[in-house]
Design a protein around this motif. Structure first.
Motif, PDB file in Angstrom:
ATOM      1  N   ASP A 352       6.625  -1.383 -11.361  1.00 43.18           N
ATOM      2  CA  ASP A 352       7.343  -1.324 -10.588  1.00 43.18           C
ATOM      3  C   ASP A 352       7.063   0.053  -9.836  1.00 43.18           C
ATOM      4  O   ASP A 352       8.193   0.747  -9.274  1.00 43.18           O
ATOM      5  CB  ASP A 352       8.877  -1.404 -10.929  1.00 43.18           C
ATOM      6  CG  ASP A 352       9.421  -2.691 -11.444  1.00 43.18           C
ATOM      7  OD1 ASP A 352       8.931  -3.620 -11.083  1.00 43.18           O
ATOM      8  OD2 ASP A 352      10.182  -2.739 -12.615  1.00 43.18           O
ATOM      9  N   LYS A 353       5.989   0.709  -9.629  1.00 40.14           N
ATOM     10  CA  LYS A 353       5.600   1.690  -9.031  1.00 40.14           C
ATOM     11  C   LYS A 353       4.867   1.182  -7.839  1.00 40.14           C
ATOM     12  O   LYS A 353       4.332   0.276  -7.548  1.00 40.14           O
ATOM     13  CB  LYS A 353       4.939   2.734  -9.940  1.00 40.14           C
ATOM     14  CG  LYS A 353       5.653   2.959 -11.426  1.00 40.14           C
ATOM     15  CD  LYS A 353       6.564   4.172 -10.595  1.00 40.14           C
ATOM     16  CE  LYS A 353       7.519   4.573 -11.776  1.00 40.14           C
ATOM     17  NZ  LYS A 353       8.782   5.513 -11.365  1.00 40.14           N
ATOM     18  N   PRO A 354       4.624   2.194  -7.054  1.00 41.07           N
ATOM     19  CA  PRO A 354       3.603   1.924  -5.702  1.00 41.07           C
ATOM     20  C   PRO A 354       2.293   1.189  -5.977  1.00 41.07           C
ATOM     21  O   PRO A 354       2.347   0.305  -5.208  1.00 41.07           O
ATOM     22  CB  PRO A 354       3.643   3.130  -4.888  1.00 41.07           C
ATOM     23  CG  PRO A 354       4.829   4.027  -5.348  1.00 41.07           C
ATOM     24  CD  PRO A 354       4.978   3.688  -6.907  1.00 41.07           C
ATOM     25  N   ALA A 355       1.496   1.717  -6.983  1.00 42.65           N
ATOM     26  CA  ALA A 355       0.351   0.905  -6.955  1.00 42.65           C
ATOM     27  C   ALA A 355       0.384  -0.383  -7.363  1.00 42.65           C
ATOM     28  O   ALA A 355      -0.097  -1.443  -7.063  1.00 42.65           O
ATOM     29  CB  ALA A 355      -0.362   1.841  -8.341  1.00 42.65           C
ATOM     30  N   GLN A 356       1.520  -0.639  -8.615  1.00 42.83           N
ATOM     31  CA  GLN A 356       1.566  -1.983  -8.962  1.00 42.83           C
ATOM     32  C   GLN A 356       2.010  -3.030  -7.821  1.00 42.83           C
ATOM     33  O   GLN A 356       1.915  -4.084  -7.628  1.00 42.83           O
ATOM     34  CB  GLN A 356       2.453  -2.083 -10.195  1.00 42.83           C
ATOM     35  CG  GLN A 356       2.681  -3.427 -10.902  1.00 42.83           C
ATOM     36  CD  GLN A 356       4.113  -4.208 -10.634  1.00 42.83           C
ATOM     37  OE1 GLN A 356       4.650  -3.729  -9.869  1.00 42.83           O
ATOM     38  NE2 GLN A 356       3.792  -5.297 -10.702  1.00 42.83           N
ATOM     39  N   LYS A 357       3.015  -2.515  -7.059  1.00 42.78           N
ATOM     40  CA  LYS A 357       3.631  -3.279  -6.023  1.00 42.78           C
ATOM     41  C   LYS A 357       2.346  -3.157  -4.929  1.00 42.78           C
ATOM     42  O   LYS A 357       2.475  -4.553  -4.250  1.00 42.78           O
ATOM     43  CB  LYS A 357       4.795  -2.593  -5.320  1.00 42.78           C
ATOM     44  CG  LYS A 357       5.976  -2.482  -6.148  1.00 42.78           C
ATOM     45  CD  LYS A 357       7.048  -1.676  -5.662  1.00 42.78           C
ATOM     46  CE  LYS A 357       8.413  -1.601  -6.376  1.00 42.78           C
ATOM     47  NZ  LYS A 357       9.389  -0.732  -5.980  1.00 42.78           N
ATOM     48  N   ALA A 358       1.653  -2.774  -4.777  1.00 48.42           N
ATOM     49  CA  ALA A 358       0.456  -2.949  -3.686  1.00 48.42           C
ATOM     50  C   ALA A 358      -0.753  -3.537  -4.311  1.00 48.42           C
ATOM     51  O   ALA A 358      -1.605  -3.858  -3.575  1.00 48.42           O
ATOM     52  CB  ALA A 358      -0.244  -1.463  -3.266  1.00 48.42           C
ATOM     53  N   GLY A 359      -0.646  -3.887  -5.522  1.00 51.39           N
ATOM     54  CA  GLY A 359      -1.906  -4.835  -6.188  1.00 51.39           C
ATOM     55  C   GLY A 359      -2.769  -4.114  -6.791  1.00 51.39           C
ATOM     56  O   GLY A 359      -4.142  -4.729  -7.112  1.00 51.39           O
ATOM     57  N   LEU A 360      -2.849  -2.835  -6.939  1.00 50.30           N
ATOM     58  CA  LEU A 360      -3.811  -2.185  -7.448  1.00 50.30           C
ATOM     59  C   LEU A 360      -3.881  -2.331  -9.077  1.00 50.30           C
ATOM     60  O   LEU A 360      -2.954  -2.753  -9.549  1.00 50.30           O
ATOM     61  CB  LEU A 360      -3.566  -0.536  -7.547  1.00 50.30           C
ATOM     62  CG  LEU A 360      -3.698   0.106  -5.991  1.00 50.30           C
ATOM     63  CD1 LEU A 360      -3.620   1.584  -6.176  1.00 50.30           C
ATOM     64  CD2 LEU A 360      -5.053  -0.084  -5.482  1.00 50.30           C
ATOM     65  N   GLN A 361      -5.315  -2.423  -9.462  1.00 48.49           N
ATOM     66  CA  GLN A 361      -5.430  -2.808 -10.919  1.00 48.49           C
ATOM     67  C   GLN A 361      -6.124  -1.809 -11.826  1.00 48.49           C
ATOM     68  O   GLN A 361      -6.737  -0.736 -11.227  1.00 48.49           O
ATOM     69  CB  GLN A 361      -6.180  -4.081 -10.850  1.00 48.49           C
ATOM     70  CG  GLN A 361      -5.764  -5.101 -10.184  1.00 48.49           C
ATOM     71  CD  GLN A 361      -6.744  -6.417 -10.020  1.00 48.49           C
ATOM     72  OE1 GLN A 361      -7.632  -6.384 -10.507  1.00 48.49           O
ATOM     73  NE2 GLN A 361      -6.414  -7.210  -9.077  1.00 48.49           N
ATOM     74  N   LYS A 362      -6.064  -1.962 -13.053  1.00 44.54           N
ATOM     75  CA  LYS A 362      -6.985  -1.108 -14.013  1.00 44.54           C
ATOM     76  C   LYS A 362      -8.314  -1.368 -13.666  1.00 44.54           C
ATOM     77  O   LYS A 362      -8.899  -2.475 -13.475  1.00 44.54           O
ATOM     78  CB  LYS A 362      -6.578  -1.605 -15.545  1.00 44.54           C
ATOM     79  CG  LYS A 362      -7.292  -0.771 -16.266  1.00 44.54           C
ATOM     80  CD  LYS A 362      -7.053  -1.198 -17.900  1.00 44.54           C
ATOM     81  CE  LYS A 362      -7.736  -0.219 -18.815  1.00 44.54           C
ATOM     82  NZ  LYS A 362      -7.430  -0.472 -20.156  1.00 44.54           N
ATOM     83  N   GLY A 363      -9.040  -0.339 -13.560  1.00 44.50           N
ATOM     84  CA  GLY A 363     -10.468  -0.382 -13.304  1.00 44.50           C
ATOM     85  C   GLY A 363     -10.816   0.063 -11.948  1.00 44.50           C
ATOM     86  O   GLY A 363     -11.999   0.214 -11.427  1.00 44.50           O
ATOM     87  N   ASP A 364      -9.835  -0.135 -11.037  1.00 39.30           N
ATOM     88  CA  ASP A 364      -9.792  -0.085  -9.479  1.00 39.30           C
ATOM     89  C   ASP A 364     -10.507   1.473  -9.333  1.00 39.30           C
ATOM     90  O   ASP A 364      -9.768   2.415 -10.115  1.00 39.30           O
ATOM     91  CB  ASP A 364      -8.657  -0.208  -8.727  1.00 39.30           C
ATOM     92  CG  ASP A 364      -8.598  -1.568  -8.522  1.00 39.30           C
ATOM     93  OD1 ASP A 364      -9.522  -2.512  -8.844  1.00 39.30           O
ATOM     94  OD2 ASP A 364      -7.331  -2.221  -8.046  1.00 39.30           O
ATOM     95  N   VAL A 365     -11.197   2.066  -8.433  1.00 37.44           N
ATOM     96  CA  VAL A 365     -11.483   3.362  -8.312  1.00 37.44           C
ATOM     97  C   VAL A 365     -11.086   3.836  -6.881  1.00 37.44           C
ATOM     98  O   VAL A 365     -11.423   3.183  -5.709  1.00 37.44           O
ATOM     99  CB  VAL A 365     -12.916   3.757  -8.500  1.00 37.44           C
ATOM    100  CG1 VAL A 365     -13.428   5.171  -8.076  1.00 37.44           C
ATOM    101  CG2 VAL A 365     -13.547   3.371  -9.815  1.00 37.44           C
TER     102      VAL A 365
END
Length: 410
Positions: A352-365
Motif C-alpha cells: 500500500d505504498k507508492p511503489a507497490q501501487k505503481a507496480g514496482l517489484q523486487k529486483g527493479d533498478v
C-alpha cells in the motif's frame, strides 16, 4: 522457549560461580536466546533489554573475560528522548519519569599489549514496534534476530576464538554490546565520551550490525575501508569466497560512526537489508548461520592480518560531509545496499505504498525519478527529496535489462 531461556541463564550463572568448564555455545544458540519472545524485543531501557544485558554479561564471564564497565560488566547511561526525530537524545544525570536508562555491556581480553581493538555490536531492538518499525498492523514483538542478535552472537564467537592459543596476541580486545543504537547510536556515543579504557590506545574498531542474512551470492558490505590506508588491501586479501561490497566512508547508521568521529579507524560489516527489517518477522529461523560462520571467520582473518601492524593511522573519508536530505514523501521500498551497479536496486516493496501501487517489484533498478538521474543511493535520496506529497512523477526502472517507465504518485 521461555523455560529454556531461564534454565540457560541459571546454568551460566552457576557455571561462573563454580568456575567449571562450560559447553561451547554456538552462534545459533546465542541468537535464539537473544531473539526469544520472552525478551519482548529488547527495547532500550526495558526489562527485556536488561535480561539480554544479563545474558551477555554472563556469557562474557563464562568466556573468562574481564569486566570493563563502570559497574563490573555494565556501563549505564541515562538520557532524555527527543520528541523530534531529527534531534538527538540528550544525556542527563537526572533519573525520573521523563528519562530512560540504557546499559552497555563491556568485557576485556588483556594480552598485556600496547594497543587495543574494539569489537562491538548493538543488542537493543524495537520492543513492540512503534517509532522505527515498518510494521503497520499494531503492536507485535520485534525480536530482531538479524538486527542485531546476529551481531552480538558473532561478537561472542570472536571473543571465544581470540582466546585460543594460536590467536593473535599483539593487541588487547575490548568487546562492547551497545545499548540504545536504535534510539540514535546512544550507547556507542556515550562510551566514546566516557570511555573505560584509554581510547588513544585504540588501534581500530570493528562493528557488526545485521550480519545474519548472507545471500546466495555471498555478498558482504564492508564500510570504513578508507578510514586507514592499510584497510582496503587487507579487507580484499582475506575475502576468499565472499564478494565484498566496499564503502570507504566511516559514517553510517550504526555504532562504528561514533568511533570514526573520535578519529578511530573503523570497519563495519553488514550482510544487507531485507523484507523483514524492523518487522516482527525478523526471527531466528530466517538467519543464515552457515553464512554467519563464513563472515565470522573472515573477520577473524582480518584481525589476524592486522595483528602484525603498528597502531593504525586514521584517515578522514570523503563523504561524511554529505548530508542526508529531508524527505516529504516515501517511495515505499527497501533498497539493496549491497548493489554496486548504476542506480538503486529494490530489495523489497512495502504494501500500500507508492511503489507497490505503481507496480514496482523486487529486483527493479531505479535509474531516473522525474528529471533526476539515479546513479547510487545518495542520488536516489536526493531525487526523492525533490517530490511533494500528492505529486506524480515518471520513474524509469531497469527491469531485467529493459527500461520501463511507470507513473508513481507520492
Amino acid at each position: 522457549m521461555r523455560t529454556i531461556l531461564i534454565v540457560f541463564l541459571a546454568l551460566l550463572v552457576f557455571s561462573c560461580k563454580q568456575n567449571t568448564s562450560v559447553k561451547k555455545v554456538s552462534m545459533q544458540e546465542d541468537v535464539a536466546i537473544l531473539a526469544n519472545d520472552s525478551l519482548n524485543g529488547r527495547k532500550t531501557g526495558s526489562e527485556g533489554e536488561m535480561k539480554a544485558a544479563k545474558y551477555i554479561a554472563n556469557r562474557f564471564e563464562t568466556l573468562g573475560l574481564q569486566p570493563k564497565g563502570t559497574e563490573r560488566f555494565y556501563q549505564k547511561f541515562t538520557y532524555k528522548a527527543s520528541k523530534n526525530p531529527h534531534q538527538e537524545a540528550e544525556f542527563t544525570t537526572e533519573n525520573n519519569d521523563s528519562t530512560q536508562t540504557g546499559k552497555n555491556v563491556i568485557a576485556y581480553l588483556d594480552n598485556n599489549a600496547e594497543n587495543t581493538v574494539v569489537i562491538g555490536a548493538h543488542y537493543d531492538h524495537l520492543g513492540m514496534g512503534g517509532e522505527g518499525s515498518l510494521y503497520r498492523e499494531g503492536e507485535a514483538i520485534h525480536n530482531g534476530a538479524d538486527d542485531n542478535a546476529s551481531g552480538v552472537a558473532m561478537m561472542l564467537h570472536l571473543a571465544d576464538s581470540l582466546q585460543k592459543r594460536d590467536s593473535p596476541k599483539k593487541n588487547n580486545y575490548l568487546f562492547i554490546a551497545f545499548s540504545g543504537e536504535e534510539e540514535g547510536l546512544l550507547g556507542s556515543n556515550y562510551f566514546v565520551k566516557n570511555p573505560t579504557i584509554n581510547t588513544k590506545k585504540v588501534t581500530y574498531m570493528i562493528n557488526m550490525d545485521m550480519v545474519g542474512r548472507l545471500n546466495s551470492e555471498k555478498t558482504l558490505a564492508v564500510y570504513g575501508i578508507g578510514t586507514s590506508p592499510v584497510l582496503k588491501q587487507i579487507v580484499n586479501a582475506n575475502a576468499g569466497d565472499l564478494n565484498i561490497a566496499e564503502n570507504e566512508s566511516g559514517v553510517g547508521p550504526s555504532d562504528h560512526t561514533s568511533f570514526y568521529l573520535a578519529d578511530i579507524p573503523v570497519l563495519h560489516f553488514f550482510t544487507g537489508q531485507h523484507e523483514d527489517y524492523h518487522k516482527p518477522s525478523d526471527d531466528t529461523e530466517k538467519v543464515n548461520f552457515e553464512g554467519m560462520k563464513l563472515v565470522s571467520n573472515y573477520i577473524f582473518s582480518i584481525i589476524k592480518d592486522l595483528d602484525s601492524q603498528p597502531k593504525l593511522a586514521f584517515r578522514k573519508t570523503k563523504n561524511e560531509s554529505e548530508v542526508v536530505p529531508d524527505f516529504k514523501v516515501t517511495l515505499g521500498v527497501v533498497p539493496d545496499y549491497l548493489f554496486s551497479g548504476k542506480g538503486m536496486r529494490i530489495d523489497g516493496v512495502s504494501q500500500d505504498k507508492p511503489a507497490q501501487k505503481a507496480g514496482l517489484q523486487k529486483g527493479d533498478v531505479v535509474v531516473k525519478m522525474g528529471e533526476h538521474d539515479v546513479t547510487d543511493m545518495m542520488s536516489y535520496m536526493k531525487s526523492l527529496s525533490k517530490f511533494d506529497k500528492g505529486q506524480t512523477a515518471t520513474v524509469t526502472i531497469d527491469r531485467k535489462g529493459e527500461l520501463v517507465e511507470v507513473e508513481v504518485t507520492f
